[in-house]
Design a protein around this motif. Structure first.
Motif, PDB file in Angstrom:
ATOM      1  N   LEU A   1      64.723  44.732  62.512  1.00 41.34           N
ATOM      2  CA  LEU A   1      63.748  43.975  61.995  1.00 41.34           C
ATOM      3  C   LEU A   1      63.864  43.889  60.531  1.00 41.34           C
ATOM      4  CD1 LEU A   1      60.653  45.625  63.895  1.00 41.34           C
ATOM      5  CD2 LEU A   1      61.694  43.204  64.231  1.00 41.34           C
ATOM      6  N   ASP A   2      64.702  44.710  59.887  1.00 44.00           N
ATOM      7  CA  ASP A   2      64.931  44.431  58.475  1.00 44.00           C
ATOM      8  C   ASP A   2      65.791  43.452  58.306  1.00 44.00           C
ATOM      9  OD1 ASP A   2      63.455  46.954  57.550  1.00 44.00           O
ATOM     10  OD2 ASP A   2      65.168  48.267  58.037  1.00 44.00           O
ATOM     11  N   ASP A   3      66.837  43.247  59.120  1.00 43.48           N
ATOM     12  CA  ASP A   3      67.779  42.091  59.177  1.00 43.48           C
ATOM     13  C   ASP A   3      66.779  40.654  59.328  1.00 43.48           C
ATOM     14  OD1 ASP A   3      69.759  43.754  58.897  1.00 43.48           O
ATOM     15  OD2 ASP A   3      70.500  43.722  60.988  1.00 43.48           O
ATOM     16  N   LEU A   4      65.779  40.570  60.166  1.00 45.66           N
ATOM     17  CA  LEU A   4      65.102  39.658  60.351  1.00 45.66           C
ATOM     18  C   LEU A   4      64.268  39.255  59.054  1.00 45.66           C
ATOM     19  CD1 LEU A   4      63.950  37.536  62.169  1.00 45.66           C
ATOM     20  CD2 LEU A   4      62.317  39.015  63.129  1.00 45.66           C
ATOM     21  N   HIS A   5      63.619  40.410  58.343  1.00 41.15           N
ATOM     22  CA  HIS A   5      63.098  40.080  57.414  1.00 41.15           C
ATOM     23  C   HIS A   5      63.779  39.553  56.337  1.00 41.15           C
ATOM     24  CE1 HIS A   5      60.959  41.257  53.629  1.00 41.15           C
ATOM     25  NE2 HIS A   5      59.772  41.255  54.365  1.00 41.15           N
ATOM     26  N   ALA A   6      65.092  39.840  56.079  1.00 43.49           N
ATOM     27  CA  ALA A   6      66.055  39.411  55.112  1.00 43.49           C
ATOM     28  C   ALA A   6      66.183  38.001  55.295  1.00 43.49           C
ATOM     29  CB  ALA A   6      67.338  40.304  55.093  1.00 43.49           C
ATOM     30  N   GLU A   7      66.582  37.684  56.697  1.00 42.70           N
ATOM     31  CA  GLU A   7      66.733  36.282  57.075  1.00 42.70           C
ATOM     32  C   GLU A   7      65.699  35.465  56.629  1.00 42.70           C
ATOM     33  OE1 GLU A   7      66.942  33.661  60.752  1.00 42.70           O
ATOM     34  OE2 GLU A   7      67.480  35.690  61.177  1.00 42.70           O
ATOM     35  N   LEU A   8      64.487  35.763  57.137  1.00 43.52           N
ATOM     36  CA  LEU A   8      63.089  34.941  56.934  1.00 43.52           C
ATOM     37  C   LEU A   8      62.640  34.798  55.455  1.00 43.52           C
ATOM     38  CD1 LEU A   8      60.983  36.281  60.076  1.00 43.52           C
ATOM     39  CD2 LEU A   8      62.722  34.196  59.921  1.00 43.52           C
ATOM     40  N   SER A   9      63.076  35.897  54.690  1.00 45.31           N
ATOM     41  CA  SER A   9      62.674  35.779  53.123  1.00 45.31           C
ATOM     42  C   SER A   9      63.615  34.863  52.504  1.00 45.31           C
ATOM     43  CB  SER A   9      63.219  37.193  52.539  1.00 45.31           C
ATOM     44  OG  SER A   9      62.109  38.129  53.147  1.00 45.31           O
ATOM     45  N   ALA A  10      64.692  34.465  52.968  1.00 40.98           N
ATOM     46  CA  ALA A  10      65.775  33.525  52.160  1.00 40.98           C
ATOM     47  C   ALA A  10      65.284  32.050  52.672  1.00 40.98           C
ATOM     48  CB  ALA A  10      67.110  33.802  52.739  1.00 40.98           C
ATOM     49  N   TYR A  11      64.473  31.756  53.488  1.00 38.72           N
ATOM     50  CA  TYR A  11      63.869  30.400  53.704  1.00 38.72           C
ATOM     51  C   TYR A  11      63.102  30.064  52.616  1.00 38.72           C
ATOM     52  CZ  TYR A  11      65.530  31.151  58.452  1.00 38.72           C
ATOM     53  OH  TYR A  11      66.302  31.448  59.674  1.00 38.72           O
ATOM     54  N   SER A  12      63.105  28.733  52.121  1.00 38.76           N
ATOM     55  CA  SER A  12      62.000  28.183  51.333  1.00 38.76           C
ATOM     56  C   SER A  12      60.668  28.311  51.833  1.00 38.76           C
ATOM     57  CB  SER A  12      62.396  26.819  50.864  1.00 38.76           C
ATOM     58  OG  SER A  12      61.487  26.196  50.079  1.00 38.76           O
ATOM     59  N   ALA A  13      59.878  28.544  50.874  1.00 37.43           N
ATOM     60  CA  ALA A  13      58.281  28.545  51.009  1.00 37.43           C
ATOM     61  C   ALA A  13      57.648  27.409  50.640  1.00 37.43           C
ATOM     62  CB  ALA A  13      57.741  29.939  50.381  1.00 37.43           C
ATOM     63  N   HIS A  14      58.435  26.153  50.484  1.00 34.37           N
ATOM     64  CA  HIS A  14      57.830  25.144  50.240  1.00 34.37           C
ATOM     65  C   HIS A  14      58.231  24.015  51.039  1.00 34.37           C
ATOM     66  CE1 HIS A  14      56.456  26.920  46.540  1.00 34.37           C
ATOM     67  NE2 HIS A  14      57.438  27.397  46.355  1.00 34.37           N
ATOM     68  N   GLY A  15      57.439  23.343  51.637  1.00 26.56           N
ATOM     69  CA  GLY A  15      57.951  22.222  52.215  1.00 26.56           C
ATOM     70  C   GLY A  15      57.117  20.995  51.938  1.00 26.56           C
ATOM     71  N   PRO A  16      57.419  19.928  52.705  1.00 26.06           N
ATOM     72  CA  PRO A  16      56.959  18.555  52.109  1.00 26.06           C
ATOM     73  C   PRO A  16      55.468  18.474  52.064  1.00 26.06           C
ATOM     74  CG  PRO A  16      57.779  18.454  54.590  1.00 26.06           C
ATOM     75  CD  PRO A  16      58.393  19.837  53.899  1.00 26.06           C
ATOM     76  N   CYS A  17      54.710  19.288  52.945  1.00 22.72           N
ATOM     77  CA  CYS A  17      53.314  19.234  52.907  1.00 22.72           C
ATOM     78  C   CYS A  17      52.562  20.534  52.519  1.00 22.72           C
ATOM     79  CB  CYS A  17      52.873  19.148  54.406  1.00 22.72           C
ATOM     80  SG  CYS A  17      53.363  17.802  55.399  1.00 22.72           S
ATOM     81  N   SER A  18      53.439  21.493  52.276  1.00 21.79           N
ATOM     82  CA  SER A  18      52.810  22.852  51.765  1.00 21.79           C
ATOM     83  C   SER A  18      52.115  22.878  50.227  1.00 21.79           C
ATOM     84  CB  SER A  18      54.099  23.968  51.708  1.00 21.79           C
ATOM     85  OG  SER A  18      54.776  23.750  50.590  1.00 21.79           O
ATOM     86  N   ARG A  19      51.208  23.723  50.283  1.00 23.89           N
ATOM     87  CA  ARG A  19      50.561  23.860  48.872  1.00 23.89           C
ATOM     88  C   ARG A  19      49.717  25.464  49.121  1.00 23.89           C
ATOM     89  NH1 ARG A  19      47.476  20.266  52.238  1.00 23.89           N
ATOM     90  NH2 ARG A  19      45.505  20.961  52.867  1.00 23.89           N
ATOM     91  N   THR A  20      49.599  25.614  47.802  1.00 23.88           N
ATOM     92  CA  THR A  20      48.722  26.902  47.662  1.00 23.88           C
ATOM     93  C   THR A  20      47.510  26.895  47.493  1.00 23.88           C
ATOM     94  OG1 THR A  20      50.744  28.034  46.786  1.00 23.88           O
ATOM     95  CG2 THR A  20      48.778  29.358  46.429  1.00 23.88           C
TER      96      THR A  20
END
Length: 266
Positions: free
Chosen positions: A185-204
């Motif tokens: 699960l630590d490895d999965l967390h590291a993998e997912l953390s590396a993905y961008s949090a900004h997509g073409p439709c994303s907003r905060t």
């Protein structure tokens, strides 16, 4: 030339690790279990060999997962206490039937069954709302639901509030990894953390002060949906497989989303 021996951790060392993970002192654990601090100290430093009953008592109060309780027993020289059956085995037919009934009854709400590492076990037809447009390689077994959600080729481009939804999932995963002491699960967390949090439709987004839950806002084939999740687990499991199953159900967070989901009911 003789090969060096590898030494597995003793049951005392493993129990100490779980106690420290739970941030408990020996006195805290003694008060919870009605066992003397002296005996707990002797068990942890190897001066006393615990009985299988004592191992299970300590593990219960340390909230050790069933899989790891079996490992504690093996480390102490005892047989595992908890069975582990494949979900497709005849002995698990009642559990499988219950899962199928729950999934069918939840429709048109999307629902999935996942194991301890978030790999997909089962899903109802409504999950097609999320898999439309996902890259085929992410749908090849074993499907990891969190990877499917946050991968750039998965659901992420259609999650409108991707930054906050990613933060929510990562926080949940981090707490689960710490509680289970699972390096995968630590490895999965590291993998997912590396993905961008900004997509073409994303907003905060800012949320009203009276917001009870932060929903996932998703651009589905039926339009934009606001959904929050609820988790269901089996009560008092005695089988490792059953103890690690969870049903994740997506519920509408507003009337428009409820109407969109209800409109799909046959």
């Amino acid at each position: 030339m003789a090969l060096p021996r590898t030494h597995e951790p003793s049951v005392g060392a493993l129990l100490r690790g779980w106690r420290e993970q739970r941030r408990l002192t020996q006195l805290d654990l003694a008060e919870r279990t009605n066992v003397s601090t002296r005996h707990i100290s002797f068990v942890e430093n190897g001066r006393s060999r615990p009985t299988s009953e004592m191992i299970l008592i300590l593990a219960e109060h340390l909230d050790v997962p069933l899989r790891e309780r079996n490992q504690l027993l093996l480390a102490g020289g005892y047989a595992p206490a908890y069975s582990q059956h494949d979900l497709a085995s005849p002995s698990m037919s009642a559990v499988s039937e219950a899962i199928n009934r729950v999934l069918a009854g939840l429709a048109p709400l999307p629902a999935v069954v996942v194991d301890r590492r978030w790999e997909l076990v089962a899903a109802n037809d409504a999950i097609d709302l999320f898999t439309a447009g996902v890259a085929p390689h992410l749908l090849e077994p074993p499907v990891n639901v969190l990877r499917l959600s946050l991968h750039p080729d998965g659901m992420a481009p259609r999650i409108l509030n991707l930054p906050e939804w990613k933060a929510h999932l990562l926080d949940r995963l981090a707490r689960q990894a710490a509680a289970a002491r699972d390096s995968a699960l630590d490895d999965l967390h590291a993998e997912l953390s590396a993905y961008s949090a900004h997509g073409p439709c994303s907003r905060t987004e800012a949320h009203p002060a009276n917001t009870l839950v932060v929903p996932m806002r998703y651009q589905s084939p039926r339009g934009a949906l606001a959904l929050f999740t609820a988790t269901t687990v089996f009560g008092t499991p005695t089988d490792v497989t059953v103890s690690e199953l969870a049903i994740e159900t997506f519920y509408p967070a507003d009337p428009a989303s409820a109407a969109a989901l209800t409109a799909s009911r046959p």
